[in-house]
Design a protein around this motif. Structure first.
Motif, short mmCIF file in Angstrom:
data_model
loop_
_atom_site.label_atom_id
_atom_site.label_comp_id
_atom_site.label_asym_id
_atom_site.label_seq_id
_atom_site.Cartn_x
_atom_site.Cartn_y
_atom_site.Cartn_z
N MET A 1 91.97 82.58 -10.06
CA MET A 1 91.18 83.08 -8.96
C MET A 1 90.16 82.01 -8.58
N SER A 2 90.28 81.50 -7.37
CA SER A 2 89.38 80.45 -6.91
C SER A 2 88.40 81.02 -5.88
N ILE A 3 87.18 81.22 -6.33
CA ILE A 3 86.14 81.77 -5.48
C ILE A 3 85.41 80.62 -4.80
N GLN A 4 85.19 80.74 -3.51
CA GLN A 4 84.42 79.76 -2.74
C GLN A 4 83.04 80.34 -2.46
N ILE A 5 81.99 79.63 -2.87
CA ILE A 5 80.62 80.05 -2.59
C ILE A 5 80.14 79.20 -1.42
N GLN A 6 79.62 79.84 -0.39
CA GLN A 6 79.16 79.11 0.79
C GLN A 6 77.99 79.82 1.46
N ILE A 7 77.31 79.06 2.30
CA ILE A 7 76.22 79.63 3.09
C ILE A 7 76.83 80.58 4.12
N ALA A 8 76.27 81.77 4.24
CA ALA A 8 76.77 82.76 5.20
C ALA A 8 76.51 82.30 6.63
N LYS A 9 77.45 82.65 7.49
CA LYS A 9 77.33 82.38 8.92
C LYS A 9 77.15 83.70 9.66
#
Length: 151
Positions: A1-9
């Motif tokens: 499982m590859s979770i991507q953490i990013q700044i919300a848009k």
């Protein structure tokens, strides 16, 4: 499982709202009565999420481009950490909190605080947060917790 953490848009607001509401109804409802859940849900409509995106650093965790969790940093306070119940216990919340802690340290904070729900107290304790005190907003109990940050 590859979770991507990013700044919300801004475009993420409906999915963030949906994730939070699902989590409140399924996870937090075990610890809080329906009137409190309904009151909290009112704070997380897509339009209110858009306002939060302008006021705080909001992160999302996505799996296959589907938002499954969110957390935000408001100066030195962690807010609105919610993981879709279908993804709880898989390390998503830990990954989000690691990113939040990095943001806080990069901003020069040495202490991170979190107003925890009863539901999430054990999760934050497992990350090294310690209970400072209880706060009550009418009959809603919030546990104020804190953690010293170190590189």
């Amino acid at each position: 499982m590859s979770i991507q953490i990013q700044i919300a848009k801004d475009a993420d607001a409906p999915a963030i709202s949906e994730t939070i509401i699902k989590t409140l109804r399924e996870s937090n409802a075990r610890d809080y009565p329906p009137d409190i859940i309904d009151r909290v849900i009112d704070s997380f409509s897509p339009s209110k999420i858009l306002r939060l995106l302008a006021e705080r650093q909001v992160l999302v965790a996505a799996l296959d481009n589907q938002i499954v969790a969110t957390a935000s940093l408001d100066r030195d306070v962690v807010r609105s950490v919610f993981v879709d119940p279908d993804f709880q216990g898989m390390g998503v919340g830990r990954q989000l909190m690691k990113s939040i802690q990095s943001l806080a340290m990069d901003a020069g904070f040495h202490l991170l605080r979190v107003p925890s729900s009863v539901t999430a107290e054990g999760f934050y304790a497992s990350l090294g947060f310690k209970k400072v005190r209880d706060e009550f907003h009418q009959e809603e109990r919030t546990i104020i917790m804190a953690k010293t940050l170190a590189r």
